[in-house]
Write a protein that holds these residues in place. Structure first.
Motif, PDB file in Angstrom:
ATOM      1  N   ALA A   1      71.255  51.271  64.512  1.00 15.40           N
ATOM      2  CA  ALA A   1      70.479  51.161  65.747  1.00 15.40           C
ATOM      3  C   ALA A   1      70.442  49.723  66.267  1.00 15.40           C
ATOM      4  CB  ALA A   1      69.064  51.700  65.533  1.00 15.40           C
ATOM      5  N   VAL A   2      70.184  48.758  65.382  1.00 17.33           N
ATOM      6  CA  VAL A   2      70.103  47.373  65.868  1.00 17.33           C
ATOM      7  C   VAL A   2      71.475  46.837  66.262  1.00 17.33           C
ATOM      8  CG1 VAL A   2      67.943  46.857  64.661  1.00 17.33           C
ATOM      9  CG2 VAL A   2      70.102  46.306  63.557  1.00 17.33           C
ATOM     10  N   LEU A   3      72.500  47.187  65.484  1.00 13.87           N
ATOM     11  CA  LEU A   3      73.850  46.748  65.855  1.00 13.87           C
ATOM     12  C   LEU A   3      74.296  47.397  67.152  1.00 13.87           C
ATOM     13  CD1 LEU A   3      75.633  46.833  62.371  1.00 13.87           C
ATOM     14  CD2 LEU A   3      75.088  44.788  63.717  1.00 13.87           C
ATOM     15  N   GLY A   4      74.019  48.689  67.296  1.00 16.40           N
ATOM     16  CA  GLY A   4      74.407  49.405  68.508  1.00 16.40           C
ATOM     17  C   GLY A   4      73.709  48.879  69.744  1.00 16.40           C
ATOM     18  N   ALA A   5      72.448  48.517  69.616  1.00 14.53           N
ATOM     19  CA  ALA A   5      71.712  47.994  70.773  1.00 14.53           C
ATOM     20  C   ALA A   5      72.372  46.740  71.326  1.00 14.53           C
ATOM     21  CB  ALA A   5      70.261  47.702  70.375  1.00 14.53           C
ATOM     22  N   ALA A   6      72.940  45.939  70.454  1.00 18.30           N
ATOM     23  CA  ALA A   6      73.606  44.698  70.872  1.00 18.30           C
ATOM     24  C   ALA A   6      75.107  44.886  71.087  1.00 18.30           C
ATOM     25  CB  ALA A   6      73.362  43.605  69.843  1.00 18.30           C
TER      26      ALA A   6
ATOM     27  N   ASP B   1      73.411  38.760  84.566  1.00 19.88           N
ATOM     28  CA  ASP B   1      73.050  38.427  83.191  1.00 19.88           C
ATOM     29  C   ASP B   1      72.815  39.707  82.394  1.00 19.88           C
ATOM     30  OD1 ASP B   1      73.062  35.676  83.626  1.00 19.88           O
ATOM     31  OD2 ASP B   1      71.005  35.726  84.378  1.00 19.88           O
ATOM     32  N   LEU B   2      72.862  39.569  81.087  1.00 24.42           N
ATOM     33  CA  LEU B   2      72.504  40.696  80.238  1.00 24.42           C
ATOM     34  C   LEU B   2      71.047  41.068  80.483  1.00 24.42           C
ATOM     35  CD1 LEU B   2      74.082  39.735  76.813  1.00 24.42           C
ATOM     36  CD2 LEU B   2      74.706  41.666  78.230  1.00 24.42           C
ATOM     37  N   PRO B   3      70.696  42.331  80.332  1.00 24.27           N
ATOM     38  CA  PRO B   3      69.292  42.703  80.459  1.00 24.27           C
ATOM     39  C   PRO B   3      68.457  42.017  79.390  1.00 24.27           C
ATOM     40  CG  PRO B   3      70.693  44.631  80.057  1.00 24.27           C
ATOM     41  CD  PRO B   3      71.566  43.432  80.041  1.00 24.27           C
ATOM     42  N   VAL B   4      67.189  41.907  79.639  1.00 26.35           N
ATOM     43  CA  VAL B   4      66.288  41.279  78.686  1.00 26.35           C
ATOM     44  C   VAL B   4      66.078  42.174  77.469  1.00 26.35           C
ATOM     45  CG1 VAL B   4      63.940  40.403  78.364  1.00 26.35           C
ATOM     46  CG2 VAL B   4      65.156  39.977  80.501  1.00 26.35           C
ATOM     47  N   PHE B   5      66.044  43.498  77.670  1.00 22.05           N
ATOM     48  CA  PHE B   5      65.831  44.450  76.589  1.00 22.05           C
ATOM     49  C   PHE B   5      66.989  45.430  76.517  1.00 22.05           C
ATOM     50  CE2 PHE B   5      61.574  43.277  78.020  1.00 22.05           C
ATOM     51  CZ  PHE B   5      61.013  42.854  76.829  1.00 22.05           C
ATOM     52  N   ARG B   6      67.282  45.891  75.308  1.00 20.60           N
ATOM     53  CA  ARG B   6      68.274  46.947  75.110  1.00 20.60           C
ATOM     54  C   ARG B   6      67.798  47.871  73.997  1.00 20.60           C
ATOM     55  NH1 ARG B   6      74.055  43.932  75.286  1.00 20.60           N
ATOM     56  NH2 ARG B   6      74.874  46.030  75.091  1.00 20.60           N
ATOM     57  N   VAL B   7      68.276  49.094  74.035  1.00 17.30           N
ATOM     58  CA  VAL B   7      67.880  50.109  73.065  1.00 17.30           C
ATOM     59  C   VAL B   7      69.113  50.581  72.300  1.00 17.30           C
ATOM     60  CG1 VAL B   7      66.906  52.429  72.800  1.00 17.30           C
ATOM     61  CG2 VAL B   7      65.962  50.863  74.501  1.00 17.30           C
TER      62      VAL B   7
ATOM     63  N   VAL C   1      65.440  54.720  66.640  1.00 19.24           N
ATOM     64  CA  VAL C   1      65.591  54.012  67.902  1.00 19.24           C
ATOM     65  C   VAL C   1      65.090  52.591  67.671  1.00 19.24           C
ATOM     66  CG1 VAL C   1      64.860  53.858  70.318  1.00 19.24           C
ATOM     67  CG2 VAL C   1      65.272  56.092  69.283  1.00 19.24           C
ATOM     68  N   ALA C   2      65.881  51.613  68.113  1.00  9.52           N
ATOM     69  CA  ALA C   2      65.501  50.208  67.979  1.00  9.52           C
ATOM     70  C   ALA C   2      65.497  49.553  69.353  1.00  9.52           C
ATOM     71  CB  ALA C   2      66.480  49.470  67.074  1.00  9.52           C
ATOM     72  N   LEU C   3      64.491  48.764  69.602  1.00 11.13           N
ATOM     73  CA  LEU C   3      64.415  47.965  70.818  1.00 11.13           C
ATOM     74  C   LEU C   3      64.692  46.520  70.432  1.00 11.13           C
ATOM     75  CD1 LEU C   3      63.656  47.718  73.866  1.00 11.13           C
ATOM     76  CD2 LEU C   3      61.308  47.265  73.092  1.00 11.13           C
TER      77      LEU C   3
END
Length: 173
Positions: free
Chosen positions: A53-58, A3-9, A157-159
């Motif tokens: 940052a938010v687009l890149g995290a996803a 599965d995808l990780p729960v968190f991404r940066v 940096v966005a979490l």
């Protein structure tokens, strides 16, 4: 299958040149200053970096993917609208923003008098608590284009956190 990780940066960066005759808008707030940032939209360097940052995290691309500077529809656009749309793409992909940590690099103006208003503006735009938004102003000690007062840069940096299970996608091989 993993599965995808729960968190991404995600990391965001943007820079715009300072010019006379434009308002200075940072984090959705107009700051009194004799120069403003030059760009296709309102050139809010901070919100552009947050958007990346938010687009890149996803892994959803970058600001230019959705709002290219060649598209007249985005001419003089309010960058809060761009960030809200990016957050919509984030949510549609099953993610939500958790926190934003931003550094704005400029010799002037000093940002400290505006940081609380900027934090509140970002929080409202992203849909998170102001306590989850950090904005810091730094100088370049007179070095480089920011040090010479030619432009402003922003690093972010966005979490993000997974809100829906995405069984068809994985970061693992």
């Amino acid at each position: 299958m993993h599965d995808l990780p729960v968190f991404r940066v995600g990391i965001g960066y943007d820079v715009h040149r300072l010019v006379a005759g434009r308002p200075l808008i940072l984090g959705g707030i107009t700051i009194p200053f004799p120069k403003g940032l030059l760009g296709h939209s309102d050139a809010d360097v901070l919100l552009h970096a947050i958007t990346d940052a938010v687009l890149g995290a996803a892994a959803l691309g970058d600001i230019g993917t959705y709002f290219p500077p060649t598209d007249a529809a985005w001419k003089n656009a309010d960058s809060r609208d761009l960030l809200r749309a990016a957050v919509g793409h984030l949510r549609a992909a099953g993610w939500s923003a958790i926190n934003i940590d931003a550094t704005v690099v400029c010799e002037a103006p000093k940002l400290l008098p505006y940081t609380e208003a900027i934090r509140a503006s970002i929080a409202e735009t992203v849909g998170i608590a102001a306590a989850c938004v950090s904005v810091k102003g730094k100088t370049s000690e007179g070095l480089g284009f920011t040090g010479r007062g030619e432009g402003i840069a922003a690093h972010v940096v966005a979490l993000i956190q997974r809100t829906e299970r995405e069984d068809t996608a994985t970061c693992a091989r």
